[in-house]
Design a protein around this motif. Sequence first.
Motif, PDB file in Angstrom:
ATOM      1  N   ASP A 273       0.806  -1.221   0.000  1.00  0.00           N
ATOM      2  CA  ASP A 273       0.000   0.000   0.000  1.00  0.00           C
ATOM      3  C   ASP A 273       0.837   1.269   0.000  1.00  0.00           C
ATOM      4  N   ALA A 274       2.167   1.136   0.170  1.00  0.00           N
ATOM      5  CA  ALA A 274       3.037   2.313   0.110  1.00  0.00           C
ATOM      6  C   ALA A 274       3.764   2.421  -1.224  1.00  0.00           C
ATOM      7  N   ALA A 275       3.406   1.585  -2.176  1.00  0.00           N
ATOM      8  CA  ALA A 275       4.052   1.613  -3.487  1.00  0.00           C
ATOM      9  C   ALA A 275       3.637   2.861  -4.261  1.00  0.00           C
ATOM     10  N   ASP A 276       4.328   3.088  -5.379  1.00  0.00           N
ATOM     11  CA  ASP A 276       4.043   4.260  -6.216  1.00  0.00           C
ATOM     12  C   ASP A 276       2.609   4.225  -6.732  1.00  0.00           C
ATOM     13  N   ASP A 277       2.115   3.053  -7.131  1.00  0.00           N
ATOM     14  CA  ASP A 277       0.738   2.879  -7.611  1.00  0.00           C
ATOM     15  C   ASP A 277       0.258   1.512  -7.118  1.00  0.00           C
ATOM     16  N   PRO A 278      -0.238   1.434  -5.867  1.00  0.00           N
ATOM     17  CA  PRO A 278      -0.545   0.128  -5.253  1.00  0.00           C
ATOM     18  C   PRO A 278      -1.517  -0.719  -6.064  1.00  0.00           C
ATOM     19  N   GLU A 279      -2.590  -0.111  -6.581  1.00  0.00           N
ATOM     20  CA  GLU A 279      -3.609  -0.894  -7.256  1.00  0.00           C
ATOM     21  C   GLU A 279      -3.111  -1.478  -8.567  1.00  0.00           C
ATOM     22  N   THR A 280      -2.369  -0.689  -9.322  1.00  0.00           N
ATOM     23  CA  THR A 280      -1.804  -1.199 -10.576  1.00  0.00           C
ATOM     24  C   THR A 280      -0.766  -2.274 -10.297  1.00  0.00           C
ATOM     25  N   LEU A 281       0.042  -2.073  -9.241  1.00  0.00           N
ATOM     26  CA  LEU A 281       1.025  -3.083  -8.860  1.00  0.00           C
ATOM     27  C   LEU A 281       0.336  -4.406  -8.533  1.00  0.00           C
ATOM     28  N   ALA A 282      -0.751  -4.329  -7.766  1.00  0.00           N
ATOM     29  CA  ALA A 282      -1.483  -5.536  -7.408  1.00  0.00           C
ATOM     30  C   ALA A 282      -2.094  -6.202  -8.635  1.00  0.00           C
ATOM     31  N   GLN A 283      -2.668  -5.382  -9.532  1.00  0.00           N
ATOM     32  CA  GLN A 283      -3.368  -5.892 -10.715  1.00  0.00           C
ATOM     33  C   GLN A 283      -2.416  -6.444 -11.753  1.00  0.00           C
ATOM     34  N   GLU A 284      -1.308  -5.741 -12.011  1.00  0.00           N
ATOM     35  CA  GLU A 284      -0.460  -6.057 -13.157  1.00  0.00           C
ATOM     36  C   GLU A 284       0.777  -6.877 -12.823  1.00  0.00           C
ATOM     37  N   VAL A 285       1.186  -6.904 -11.560  1.00  0.00           N
ATOM     38  CA  VAL A 285       2.415  -7.614 -11.202  1.00  0.00           C
ATOM     39  C   VAL A 285       2.139  -8.774 -10.243  1.00  0.00           C
ATOM     40  N   ILE A 286       1.472  -8.473  -9.124  1.00  0.00           N
ATOM     41  CA  ILE A 286       1.339  -9.491  -8.071  1.00  0.00           C
ATOM     42  C   ILE A 286       0.354 -10.578  -8.465  1.00  0.00           C
ATOM     43  N   ARG A 287      -0.837 -10.163  -8.920  1.00  0.00           N
ATOM     44  CA  ARG A 287      -1.857 -11.162  -9.222  1.00  0.00           C
ATOM     45  C   ARG A 287      -1.440 -12.106 -10.349  1.00  0.00           C
ATOM     46  N   PRO A 288      -0.832 -11.628 -11.423  1.00  0.00           N
ATOM     47  CA  PRO A 288      -0.369 -12.566 -12.453  1.00  0.00           C
ATOM     48  C   PRO A 288       0.647 -13.584 -11.936  1.00  0.00           C
ATOM     49  N   LEU A 289       1.466 -13.194 -10.954  1.00  0.00           N
ATOM     50  CA  LEU A 289       2.427 -14.138 -10.387  1.00  0.00           C
ATOM     51  C   LEU A 289       1.710 -15.295  -9.703  1.00  0.00           C
ATOM     52  N   THR A 290       0.672 -14.976  -8.910  1.00  0.00           N
ATOM     53  CA  THR A 290      -0.075 -16.033  -8.217  1.00  0.00           C
ATOM     54  C   THR A 290      -0.802 -16.926  -9.219  1.00  0.00           C
ATOM     55  N   GLU A 291      -1.331 -16.317 -10.287  1.00  0.00           N
ATOM     56  CA  GLU A 291      -2.047 -17.103 -11.289  1.00  0.00           C
ATOM     57  C   GLU A 291      -1.108 -18.008 -12.076  1.00  0.00           C
ATOM     58  N   ALA A 292       0.179 -17.630 -12.131  1.00  0.00           N
ATOM     59  CA  ALA A 292       1.163 -18.460 -12.820  1.00  0.00           C
ATOM     60  C   ALA A 292       1.705 -19.563 -11.915  1.00  0.00           C
ATOM     61  N   GLY A 293       1.241 -19.609 -10.677  1.00  0.00           N
ATOM     62  CA  GLY A 293       1.639 -20.684  -9.777  1.00  0.00           C
ATOM     63  C   GLY A 293       2.771 -20.356  -8.845  1.00  0.00           C
ATOM     64  N   HIS A 294       3.247 -19.099  -8.833  1.00  0.00           N
ATOM     65  CA  HIS A 294       4.312 -18.727  -7.908  1.00  0.00           C
ATOM     66  C   HIS A 294       3.736 -18.502  -6.511  1.00  0.00           C
ATOM     67  N   GLN A 295       4.557 -18.699  -5.495  1.00  0.00           N
ATOM     68  CA  GLN A 295       4.125 -18.508  -4.114  1.00  0.00           C
ATOM     69  C   GLN A 295       4.365 -17.057  -3.718  1.00  0.00           C
ATOM     70  N   VAL A 296       3.323 -16.396  -3.216  1.00  0.00           N
ATOM     71  CA  VAL A 296       3.396 -14.954  -2.967  1.00  0.00           C
ATOM     72  C   VAL A 296       2.808 -14.635  -1.601  1.00  0.00           C
ATOM     73  N   ILE A 297       3.532 -13.807  -0.833  1.00  0.00           N
ATOM     74  CA  ILE A 297       3.013 -13.215   0.402  1.00  0.00           C
ATOM     75  C   ILE A 297       2.970 -11.712   0.179  1.00  0.00           C
ATOM     76  N   THR A 298       1.858 -11.086   0.548  1.00  0.00           N
ATOM     77  CA  THR A 298       1.760  -9.634   0.444  1.00  0.00           C
ATOM     78  C   THR A 298       1.600  -9.038   1.834  1.00  0.00           C
ATOM     79  N   GLY A 299       2.327  -7.963   2.102  1.00  0.00           N
ATOM     80  CA  GLY A 299       2.240  -7.276   3.382  1.00  0.00           C
ATOM     81  C   GLY A 299       1.675  -5.876   3.197  1.00  0.00           C
ATOM     82  N   LEU A 300       0.656  -5.533   3.971  1.00  0.00           N
ATOM     83  CA  LEU A 300       0.059  -4.195   3.945  1.00  0.00           C
ATOM     84  C   LEU A 300       0.284  -3.521   5.296  1.00  0.00           C
ATOM     85  N   ARG A 301       0.692  -2.257   5.278  1.00  0.00           N
ATOM     86  CA  ARG A 301       0.851  -1.532   6.541  1.00  0.00           C
ATOM     87  C   ARG A 301      -0.501  -1.258   7.170  1.00  0.00           C
ATOM     88  N   GLN A 302      -1.503  -0.989   6.317  1.00  0.00           N
ATOM     89  CA  GLN A 302      -2.862  -0.766   6.792  1.00  0.00           C
ATOM     90  C   GLN A 302      -3.827  -1.571   5.922  1.00  0.00           C
TER      91      GLN A 302
END
Length: 466
Positions: A273-302
């Motif tokens: 949530d402190a990234a330059d563009d949190p929602e785009t990061l989640a949509q375009e980078v993080i979620r595709p990684l999980t869908e490709a089968g990679h193991q992902v942990i996400t940490g939010l300050r709030q």
Amino acid sequence: MRVEPGEETWWVRIRQAGGEVLGAGVLLDQKTVLTCAHVIPDRAEEVMAEFVGQPGARPGTAKVVSWVPADDDQRGDLALLDLASPAPLEGRPVLRRPSLWGREVYTRGFPSLLDDGLWVRARLGGRAGPGGEWIQMDAEPYREIRRGFSGAPVVDGRTGDVLGVVVSEFPGLAGLAWMIPVETIVHHLPALAGMVADSPSFTDQIREFFGPGRSGGAMVVVTGDAPVSTSLAEPARHEEDVSGMSVAEVSRQVHRALERHSERQMFVFDAVDAADDPETLAQEVIRPLTEAGHQVITGLRQESARLRRILDQPSVARRLEVLDVRVTEARAAARATRTRHRGVARLVTPVPDWPDDGPALQLRVRGLRGNPTLPDLEECESETRELLRKSTETHRELDRIHDEYKSLKSLLRAYHLGSGVERSERDRILAERYTRAHHLLFTLPCDLAAASEAVDHYIRALKENR
């Protein structure tokens, strides 16, 4: 932190009243010792508990209060001993569910000729033993876990927590042994559940997530200032501070990591949530990684409901892939229910209708591939869940009806052969009631309600005429 063996105060050596060392145990509190059931030769006799972790402490007598002997396939094998007098105890052990594969542990047993004890270090392997209840331990070279170690606590070399107790060794291969982990202990001795430590912290979870035995590369991506896991120390093979970078730059860093390792990766995205563009990061980078089968942990300050929705909601393309599998499963369940329906309907009436096996639903899902609109996708997902639910419930009801029919036949046969044959031949009412019940049960398809009532009338008549 590394814990050195010998710092514990709760180690117990167990002897027979005559003096022979039987094994080991762990002092859970001032009155309770945990060990293996096979350590105690006779549950009715007292044994001696010696508190080797506290030099100078007087031994105490103990009796079995909870007994889970090994069954035919060796499941169980646990016992709780109650001390006649409270034992000195400076600090209670912490019970914790173990992490597998490569975790360094140690234990201390009391084999023959080494009554004072032998320390052995080992590494945890995978699940093994009866029903997967045990965990394999691979001891260090030139040391063996052998007879005399049974019941000994297995201690985490990093934290000092008790992860289980030694249960068995393999005499044909030096260094190979097994332990009963805490989760199995609690399964058999649920009274100990309150002694198990809470789930590990976020930091510990990450450490375990990237622990020994995991394949592939690992990358911690710090996406903003003041990361969540500030105490994280050496969590992974690669750490990248991308705070302040654009989403495109973060994506490039991630894909460089993917290029270094062909197998599936593990990622921690910290302070998303402190990234330059949190929602785009989640949509375009993080979620595709999980869908490709990679193991992902996400940490939010709030907490962020919007980010959670993005992270939790797979893409339409991924949902279509999952839906294809779910439709196949639901149709298979519907066909199995239809087959079961045909078999039961030949024997019994009435029976519930079998569900449509979903060919039209499968065609609709295939049609979504060319123009996957969200409302149509959600409708197909709902219909698929409903088909699976109805198929499962109908199959369960058909099984119940069939079991009831078999039970009625067995019941009638048992009462007739057990006490009613001669009496039925002499008594006209009994004969009529038996004939009616038999006719209703064996004229197919059987009217189950009428047959049940007829069997009940016959049995009541037998009891009234005793």
